[in-house]
Design a protein around this motif. Structure first.
Motif, mmCIF file in Angstrom:
data_model
loop_
_atom_site.group_PDB
_atom_site.id
_atom_site.type_symbol
_atom_site.label_atom_id
_atom_site.label_comp_id
_atom_site.label_asym_id
_atom_site.label_seq_id
_atom_site.Cartn_x
_atom_site.Cartn_y
_atom_site.Cartn_z
ATOM 1 N N GLY A 14 0.784 -1.232 0.000
ATOM 2 C CA GLY A 14 0.000 0.000 0.000
ATOM 3 C C GLY A 14 0.809 1.271 0.000
ATOM 4 N N VAL A 15 2.103 1.208 0.311
ATOM 5 C CA VAL A 15 2.954 2.402 0.301
ATOM 6 C C VAL A 15 3.401 2.670 -1.134
ATOM 7 C CG1 VAL A 15 5.107 3.451 1.103
ATOM 8 C CG2 VAL A 15 3.725 2.069 2.670
ATOM 9 N N MET A 16 3.058 3.844 -1.646
ATOM 10 C CA MET A 16 3.288 4.148 -3.058
ATOM 11 C C MET A 16 4.469 5.082 -3.301
ATOM 12 S SD MET A 16 0.966 2.318 -4.303
ATOM 13 C CE MET A 16 1.045 2.842 -6.013
ATOM 14 N N ARG A 23 12.048 23.430 3.954
ATOM 15 C CA ARG A 23 11.502 24.781 3.938
ATOM 16 C C ARG A 23 12.364 25.708 3.079
ATOM 17 N NH1 ARG A 23 7.824 27.095 7.260
ATOM 18 N NH2 ARG A 23 7.936 25.303 8.678
ATOM 19 N N THR A 24 13.666 25.474 3.046
ATOM 20 C CA THR A 24 14.564 26.382 2.320
ATOM 21 C C THR A 24 15.411 25.689 1.255
ATOM 22 O OG1 THR A 24 16.242 26.098 4.053
ATOM 23 C CG2 THR A 24 14.730 27.967 4.277
ATOM 24 N N GLY A 25 15.586 24.373 1.374
ATOM 25 C CA GLY A 25 16.451 23.665 0.448
ATOM 26 C C GLY A 25 15.680 22.891 -0.607
ATOM 27 N N ARG A 26 16.370 22.013 -1.289
ATOM 28 C CA ARG A 26 15.779 21.227 -2.359
ATOM 29 C C ARG A 26 14.911 20.107 -1.804
ATOM 30 N NH1 ARG A 26 19.069 16.859 -6.078
ATOM 31 N NH2 ARG A 26 17.224 15.861 -6.961
ATOM 32 N N PRO A 27 13.692 19.923 -2.329
ATOM 33 C CA PRO A 27 12.874 18.775 -1.915
ATOM 34 C C PRO A 27 13.271 17.530 -2.700
ATOM 35 C CG PRO A 27 11.644 20.132 -3.443
ATOM 36 C CD PRO A 27 12.970 20.820 -3.235
ATOM 37 N N PHE A 28 12.990 16.358 -2.124
ATOM 38 C CA PHE A 28 13.294 15.099 -2.787
ATOM 39 C C PHE A 28 12.014 14.261 -2.874
ATOM 40 C CE2 PHE A 28 17.237 16.527 -0.878
ATOM 41 C CZ PHE A 28 18.121 16.423 -1.944
ATOM 42 N N PHE A 29 11.618 13.914 -4.099
ATOM 43 C CA PHE A 29 10.405 13.149 -4.344
ATOM 44 C C PHE A 29 10.780 11.781 -4.913
ATOM 45 C CE2 PHE A 29 9.204 17.562 -4.470
ATOM 46 C CZ PHE A 29 7.952 17.600 -3.857
ATOM 47 N N TYR A 30 10.109 10.733 -4.421
ATOM 48 C CA TYR A 30 10.466 9.385 -4.843
ATOM 49 C C TYR A 30 9.218 8.547 -5.101
ATOM 50 C CZ TYR A 30 13.350 5.145 -5.019
ATOM 51 O OH TYR A 30 13.996 4.000 -5.432
ATOM 52 N N ARG A 31 9.334 7.642 -6.060
ATOM 53 C CA ARG A 31 8.280 6.739 -6.494
ATOM 54 C C ARG A 31 7.070 7.533 -7.013
ATOM 55 N NH1 ARG A 31 8.978 1.429 -4.334
ATOM 56 N NH2 ARG A 31 11.193 0.949 -4.702
ATOM 57 N N ASN A 87 -2.141 3.795 -0.863
ATOM 58 C CA ASN A 87 -3.404 3.531 -1.536
ATOM 59 C C ASN A 87 -4.309 2.728 -0.607
ATOM 60 O OD1 ASN A 87 -2.550 0.837 -1.659
ATOM 61 N ND2 ASN A 87 -1.932 0.962 -3.801
ATOM 62 N N ASP A 88 -5.417 2.241 -1.135
ATOM 63 C CA ASP A 88 -6.419 1.561 -0.309
ATOM 64 C C ASP A 88 -5.962 0.204 0.214
ATOM 65 O OD1 ASP A 88 -8.123 3.679 -0.695
ATOM 66 O OD2 ASP A 88 -9.207 2.759 -2.371
ATOM 67 N N GLU A 89 -4.858 -0.304 -0.310
ATOM 68 C CA GLU A 89 -4.389 -1.619 0.129
ATOM 69 C C GLU A 89 -3.577 -1.559 1.417
ATOM 70 O OE1 GLU A 89 -2.230 -3.376 -3.038
ATOM 71 O OE2 GLU A 89 -3.971 -3.621 -4.352
ATOM 72 N N VAL A 90 -3.259 -0.369 1.889
ATOM 73 C CA VAL A 90 -2.399 -0.249 3.062
ATOM 74 C C VAL A 90 -3.073 -0.848 4.295
ATOM 75 C CG1 VAL A 90 -3.228 2.040 3.789
ATOM 76 C CG2 VAL A 90 -0.875 1.335 4.299
ATOM 77 N N VAL A 91 -2.293 -1.539 5.099
ATOM 78 C CA VAL A 91 -2.758 -2.094 6.379
ATOM 79 C C VAL A 91 -2.258 -1.151 7.462
ATOM 80 C CG1 VAL A 91 -2.706 -4.075 7.922
ATOM 81 C CG2 VAL A 91 -2.642 -4.430 5.435
ATOM 82 N N MET A 92 -3.161 -0.394 8.044
ATOM 83 C CA MET A 92 -2.756 0.720 8.895
ATOM 84 C C MET A 92 -1.898 0.328 10.105
ATOM 85 S SD MET A 92 -3.483 3.408 7.375
ATOM 86 C CE MET A 92 -2.961 4.483 8.720
ATOM 87 N N PRO A 93 -2.188 -0.740 10.839
ATOM 88 C CA PRO A 93 -1.302 -1.076 11.974
ATOM 89 C C PRO A 93 0.135 -1.347 11.532
ATOM 90 C CG PRO A 93 -3.397 -2.216 12.177
ATOM 91 C CD PRO A 93 -3.382 -1.608 10.814
ATOM 92 N N VAL A 94 0.283 -2.050 10.408
ATOM 93 C CA VAL A 94 1.627 -2.342 9.884
ATOM 94 C C VAL A 94 2.293 -1.055 9.419
ATOM 95 C CG1 VAL A 94 2.926 -3.578 8.108
ATOM 96 C CG2 VAL A 94 0.961 -4.669 9.210
#
Length: 258
Positions: A14-16, A23-31, A87-94
């Protein structure tokens, strides 16, 4: 935080995607966040830090719906923010157990965590085809929302009903906190452009719930006032489209009209 730690977290059902915003530097986006282009990534970063400024101190996290994913926002001190898309497949406790471990490692050694994000995102960018369009965000330009009949006065309450219908639809994609911030920023933009002609927009109260109320004395709007209100809506659209390009296409089927 080691590279294997982040890759292990991303292997959880479920983790996508993840992102580390500064706030001031470069952001990093993945997947999954890499489906956004640089302009959308910048707009998302600026919008979230503006929202966080209005949040109470000690906030643990908040979440919002972003397209077809749920995004969790975790402040990591005053400078950094961790985003996680699921997404909807995520198991929240895990998921909760794993994300708390990830946050603890990032806060324990921020510089190492930053280096890991920099390594993984640079490797992913090198492997991607930069001309490949996003599967979720199309390059086509949305049609402009058609205005209602002009040239005659219209009741303020009709506009307010339309604005709140738009708020309800937009919050399903961007979350209430984000759209409230966008409405306020869009109003300020119109005020700066039109000056005294648009000052009456301050009579609209934008609640944190995303509801808009008119507190002024006007009962009807003439043509020039209707134009000011439409300019406000267009400025709001532009901010939403900086994150979701086909925003107007997503809501036009809901028969929203102003």
């Amino acid at each position: 935080m080691e590279k294997e730690t982040l890759e292990s977290f991303l292997s959880i059902r479920g983790v996508m995607g993840v992102a580390l915003l500064s706030r001031t530097g470069r952001p990093f986006f993945y997947r999954s966040f890499q489906n956004l282009d640089s302009r959308q990534q910048q707009a998302l970063t600026e919008g979230l830090f503006q929202v966080l400024q209005t949040m109470p101190p000690g906030l643990d996290y908040f979440d919002f719906q972003f397209a077809e994913q749920r995004v969790f926002v975790y402040p990591l001190g005053p400078e950094w923010v961790l985003l996680v898309a699921v997404n909807d497949e995520v198991v929240m406790p895990v998921y909760t157990l794993a994300v708390n471990r990830l946050r603890a490692e990032l806060q324990q050694d921020a510089s190492k965590g930053l280096a890991t994000f920099r390594l993984l995102t640079s490797q992913a960018e090198a492997a991607r085809n930069p001309t490949q369009p996003s599967a979720n965000l199309t390059e086509s330009q949305p049609e402009t929302t058609q205005p209602g009949a002009r040239g005659s006065p219209r009741k303020v309450e009709v506009f307010v009903q339309s604005l709140n219908r738009l708020c309800q639809m937009a919050s399903g994609y961007l979350g209430k906190a984000v759209i409230v911030n966008y409405w306020k920023a869009a109003r300020q933009e119109v005020l700066e452009q039109q000056g005294s002609l648009a000052e009456w927009l301050n009579e609209f109260e934008i609640e944190r719930s995303g509801q808009i109320h008119y507190k002024g004395l006007l009962k009807e709007l003439d043509e020039s006032q209707q134009k000011v209100l439409r300019d406000w809506v267009l400025a709001f659209f532009h901010r939403c489209e900086a994150v979701i390009r086909d925003f107007r296409n997503l809501i036009k089927s809901a028969e929203w009209r102003l």
